[in-house]
Design a protein around this motif. Structure first.
Motif, PDB file in Angstrom:
ATOM      1  N   SER A 137       0.832  -1.193   0.000  1.00 42.96           N
ATOM      2  CA  SER A 137       0.000   0.000   0.000  1.00 42.96           C
ATOM      3  C   SER A 137       0.874   1.252   0.000  1.00 42.96           C
ATOM      4  CB  SER A 137      -0.902   0.028   1.239  1.00 42.96           C
ATOM      5  OG  SER A 137      -1.756  -1.085   1.286  1.00 42.96           O
ATOM      6  N   LYS A 138       0.266   2.370  -0.420  1.00 38.83           N
ATOM      7  CA  LYS A 138       0.977   3.641  -0.392  1.00 38.83           C
ATOM      8  C   LYS A 138      -0.011   4.737  -0.013  1.00 38.83           C
ATOM      9  CE  LYS A 138       3.874   6.663  -3.250  1.00 38.83           C
ATOM     10  NZ  LYS A 138       4.997   6.769  -2.333  1.00 38.83           N
ATOM     11  N   TYR A 139       0.417   5.586   0.900  1.00 33.02           N
ATOM     12  CA  TYR A 139      -0.394   6.732   1.307  1.00 33.02           C
ATOM     13  C   TYR A 139      -0.069   7.877   0.362  1.00 33.02           C
ATOM     14  CZ  TYR A 139      -2.445  10.298   4.379  1.00 33.02           C
ATOM     15  OH  TYR A 139      -3.203  11.313   4.903  1.00 33.02           O
ATOM     16  N   SER A 140      -0.990   8.180  -0.518  1.00 35.24           N
ATOM     17  CA  SER A 140      -0.737   9.178  -1.552  1.00 35.24           C
ATOM     18  C   SER A 140      -1.991   9.998  -1.802  1.00 35.24           C
ATOM     19  CB  SER A 140      -0.289   8.491  -2.850  1.00 35.24           C
ATOM     20  OG  SER A 140      -0.041   9.427  -3.864  1.00 35.24           O
ATOM     21  N   GLU A 141      -1.827  11.303  -1.822  1.00 37.64           N
ATOM     22  CA  GLU A 141      -2.927  12.223  -2.087  1.00 37.64           C
ATOM     23  C   GLU A 141      -4.116  11.980  -1.146  1.00 37.64           C
ATOM     24  OE1 GLU A 141      -3.871  12.536  -6.249  1.00 37.64           O
ATOM     25  OE2 GLU A 141      -1.805  12.991  -6.803  1.00 37.64           O
ATOM     26  N   GLY A 142      -3.788  11.627   0.111  1.00 37.88           N
ATOM     27  CA  GLY A 142      -4.809  11.521   1.139  1.00 37.88           C
ATOM     28  C   GLY A 142      -5.506  10.187   1.253  1.00 37.88           C
ATOM     29  N   LEU A 143      -5.148   9.209   0.407  1.00 42.18           N
ATOM     30  CA  LEU A 143      -5.795   7.902   0.452  1.00 42.18           C
ATOM     31  C   LEU A 143      -4.755   6.788   0.419  1.00 42.18           C
ATOM     32  CD1 LEU A 143      -8.811   8.491  -1.980  1.00 42.18           C
ATOM     33  CD2 LEU A 143      -8.893   8.342   0.524  1.00 42.18           C
ATOM     34  N   ILE A 144      -5.154   5.621   0.950  1.00 39.65           N
ATOM     35  CA  ILE A 144      -4.286   4.452   0.992  1.00 39.65           C
ATOM     36  C   ILE A 144      -4.972   3.312   0.253  1.00 39.65           C
ATOM     37  CG2 ILE A 144      -3.164   2.751   2.485  1.00 39.65           C
ATOM     38  CD1 ILE A 144      -3.344   4.909   4.740  1.00 39.65           C
ATOM     39  N   ASN A 145      -4.306   2.765  -0.744  1.00 36.72           N
ATOM     40  CA  ASN A 145      -4.850   1.586  -1.424  1.00 36.72           C
ATOM     41  C   ASN A 145      -4.581   0.353  -0.554  1.00 36.72           C
ATOM     42  OD1 ASN A 145      -2.044   2.168  -2.246  1.00 36.72           O
ATOM     43  ND2 ASN A 145      -2.188   0.256  -3.403  1.00 36.72           N
ATOM     44  N   CYS A 146      -5.615  -0.403  -0.267  1.00 43.92           N
ATOM     45  CA  CYS A 146      -5.432  -1.577   0.586  1.00 43.92           C
ATOM     46  C   CYS A 146      -6.541  -2.583   0.323  1.00 43.92           C
ATOM     47  CB  CYS A 146      -5.389  -1.185   2.064  1.00 43.92           C
ATOM     48  SG  CYS A 146      -6.977  -0.716   2.741  1.00 43.92           S
ATOM     49  N   SER A 147      -6.335  -3.798   0.841  1.00 48.23           N
ATOM     50  CA  SER A 147      -7.267  -4.897   0.585  1.00 48.23           C
ATOM     51  C   SER A 147      -8.156  -5.158   1.789  1.00 48.23           C
ATOM     52  CB  SER A 147      -6.496  -6.170   0.226  1.00 48.23           C
ATOM     53  OG  SER A 147      -5.725  -6.604   1.334  1.00 48.23           O
ATOM     54  N   ASP A 148      -9.264  -5.819   1.511  1.00 49.67           N
ATOM     55  CA  ASP A 148     -10.180  -6.282   2.543  1.00 49.67           C
ATOM     56  C   ASP A 148     -10.685  -7.647   2.104  1.00 49.67           C
ATOM     57  OD1 ASP A 148     -11.819  -5.854   4.967  1.00 49.67           O
ATOM     58  OD2 ASP A 148     -13.480  -5.921   3.527  1.00 49.67           O
ATOM     59  N   ASN A 149     -10.123  -8.692   2.736  1.00 50.20           N
ATOM     60  CA  ASN A 149     -10.469 -10.069   2.365  1.00 50.20           C
ATOM     61  C   ASN A 149     -10.229 -10.332   0.880  1.00 50.20           C
ATOM     62  OD1 ASN A 149     -11.315 -10.815   5.005  1.00 50.20           O
ATOM     63  ND2 ASN A 149     -13.282  -9.787   4.650  1.00 50.20           N
ATOM     64  N   GLY A 150      -9.124  -9.782   0.365  1.00 49.80           N
ATOM     65  CA  GLY A 150      -8.735 -10.049  -1.013  1.00 49.80           C
ATOM     66  C   GLY A 150      -9.258  -9.068  -2.029  1.00 49.80           C
ATOM     67  N   ASP A 151     -10.195  -8.218  -1.634  1.00 49.93           N
ATOM     68  CA  ASP A 151     -10.719  -7.190  -2.535  1.00 49.93           C
ATOM     69  C   ASP A 151     -10.096  -5.847  -2.173  1.00 49.93           C
ATOM     70  OD1 ASP A 151     -12.370  -9.094  -3.719  1.00 49.93           O
ATOM     71  OD2 ASP A 151     -13.980  -8.727  -2.272  1.00 49.93           O
ATOM     72  N   TRP A 152      -9.885  -5.006  -3.200  1.00 49.74           N
ATOM     73  CA  TRP A 152      -9.109  -3.790  -3.002  1.00 49.74           C
ATOM     74  C   TRP A 152      -9.946  -2.528  -3.160  1.00 49.74           C
ATOM     75  CZ3 TRP A 152      -3.764  -3.255  -1.981  1.00 49.74           C
ATOM     76  CH2 TRP A 152      -3.100  -4.475  -1.815  1.00 49.74           C
ATOM     77  N   GLY A 153      -9.642  -1.552  -2.300  1.00 54.41           N
ATOM     78  CA  GLY A 153     -10.259  -0.234  -2.375  1.00 54.41           C
ATOM     79  C   GLY A 153      -9.316   0.785  -1.769  1.00 54.41           C
ATOM     80  N   PHE A 154      -9.870   1.879  -1.218  1.00 55.16           N
ATOM     81  CA  PHE A 154      -9.051   2.958  -0.671  1.00 55.16           C
ATOM     82  C   PHE A 154      -9.630   3.416   0.662  1.00 55.16           C
ATOM     83  CE2 PHE A 154      -8.355   2.991  -5.180  1.00 55.16           C
ATOM     84  CZ  PHE A 154      -7.017   3.315  -5.337  1.00 55.16           C
ATOM     85  N   ILE A 155      -8.744   3.568   1.646  1.00 53.68           N
ATOM     86  CA  ILE A 155      -9.141   4.078   2.956  1.00 53.68           C
ATOM     87  C   ILE A 155      -8.468   5.422   3.208  1.00 53.68           C
ATOM     88  CG2 ILE A 155      -9.520   1.792   3.957  1.00 53.68           C
ATOM     89  CD1 ILE A 155      -6.773   2.047   5.307  1.00 53.68           C
ATOM     90  N   ASP A 156      -9.010   6.165   4.178  1.00 50.35           N
ATOM     91  CA  ASP A 156      -8.335   7.372   4.637  1.00 50.35           C
ATOM     92  C   ASP A 156      -7.420   7.008   5.804  1.00 50.35           C
ATOM     93  OD1 ASP A 156      -9.970   7.113   6.874  1.00 50.35           O
ATOM     94  OD2 ASP A 156     -11.319   8.732   6.282  1.00 50.35           O
TER      95      ASP A 156
END
Length: 320
Positions: A137-156
């Motif tokens: 994951s990388k914290y960039s432009e205020g969001l972090i790309n990350c997974s949840d049970n194998g599916d991916w989205g973006f958290i703050d």
């Protein structure tokens, strides 16, 4: 603060030149790195410290490993654990981590142990986010790309999903866009891992037409792959055909490419795809502050490193 200085090495000693190729910090160190936030790493024997843009030692060479500064802090070691130092060379977060990354927007990714999944800490060393696998994951432009049970989205940074985890893969945001691989395209499984680009409202603004390549926008362009590397613009239009064996990101209007064919050398193209600097280099880096580092020589033992301007002329002939 002038950071338009470039590291060079000659006869085994390193220092800095300006953009005219003139030596401004004598070549007296065993190694140096580029300047960041007014400081550059210097290597004296097996220890690392920092100098300022005048060549004055600001942090004595006493660290085993140290990064460049980011937001006033650098990760460093004096043994087998990483911590963070300030610009005076003092540990402000004691060495206790297995691995660290640089700070961005007040937070840094760290691994607590060798089997750690990573967590984000603040500048006091307190854990802000934990409990997920953040290692890709990388914290960039205020969001972090990350997974949840194998599916991916973006958290703050508070751990809340701002873009739901509905994608096969996600990459970090850059220039307001992020590459995402949908699970399905036109109702069929995305087996080729084609990437689309979304905005921060989770709207697809560039359809999934290419496999992942550069994965992020810079200078309004992004490298993509389709049996070769090419480039799309911010509207998703393929403006440079996928005719290159390798294509790196744009910086200051030029990108490093390796043409298809038997050649193994690198050159530079502009945003029209024109080869503005012929592919004659063994290695080539992106332009920064008007110059680019290039390497010549066929074998590692013969490698020499110099700097060229945007006309392809040497301002520092290759040395080692």
């Amino acid at each position: 603060m002038n950071e338009n200085l470039f590291q060079v090495t000659k006869d085994g000693k390193s220092g800095f030149i300006n953009d005219k190729g003139q030596v401004v910090i004598d070549l007296v160190f065993d190694g140096v790195s580029s300047f960041s936030e007014g400081l550059a790493r210097i290597f004296v024997g097996d220890k690392v410290g920092f100098i300022d843009t005048k060549g004055n030692i600001k942090v004595q060479p006493k660290f085993d490993t140290v990064s460049e500064f980011s937001e006033g802090m650098a990760y460093a070691t004096t043994g087998d654990k990483y911590g963070y130092i300030d610009t005076a060379g003092n540990f402000v977060i004691e060495p206790k981590f297995y691995r660290c990354w640089g700070f961005e927007n007040g937070y840094a990714l760290v691994m607590q142990e060798v089997v750690s999944t990573g967590c984000f800490i603040d500048k006091f060393g307190a854990i802000k986010l934990n409990g997920r696998n953040f290692l890709v994951s990388k914290y960039s432009e205020g969001l972090i790309n990350c997974s949840d049970n194998g599916d991916w989205g973006f958290i703050d940074i508070n751990g809340n999903f701002i873009i739901p985890p509905t994608y096969k893969y996600t990459r970090e945001f850059s220039e307001g866009k992020a590459a995402v691989a949908p699970k399905k395209i036109d109702g069929k499984a995305n087996r080729k891992d084609l990437y689309a680009f979304i905005n921060k409202e989770n709207e697809i603004i560039i359809p999934p037409l290419f496999t992942g390549a550069d994965i992020h926008f810079s200078d309004g362009m992004c490298a993509v792959y389709d049996n070769g590397y090419g480039y799309i613009n911010a509207n998703g239009q393929l403006v440079i055909p996928c005719d290159f064996y390798l294509g790196q990101h744009f910086s200051e209007g030029l990108a490093v490419v390796k043409p298809n064919g038997k050649g193994k050398t690198y050159g530079y193209v502009d945003k029209t795809g024109a080869m503005t600097i012929n592919p004659t280099f063994t290695l080539a880096e992106s332009f920064k502050n008007g110059l680019a580092s290039v390497t010549t020589g066929k074998k590692y033992e013969e490698f020499k490193r110099g700097y060229i301007d945007k006309s392809g002329n040497y301002v520092w002939e290759p040395t080692r």
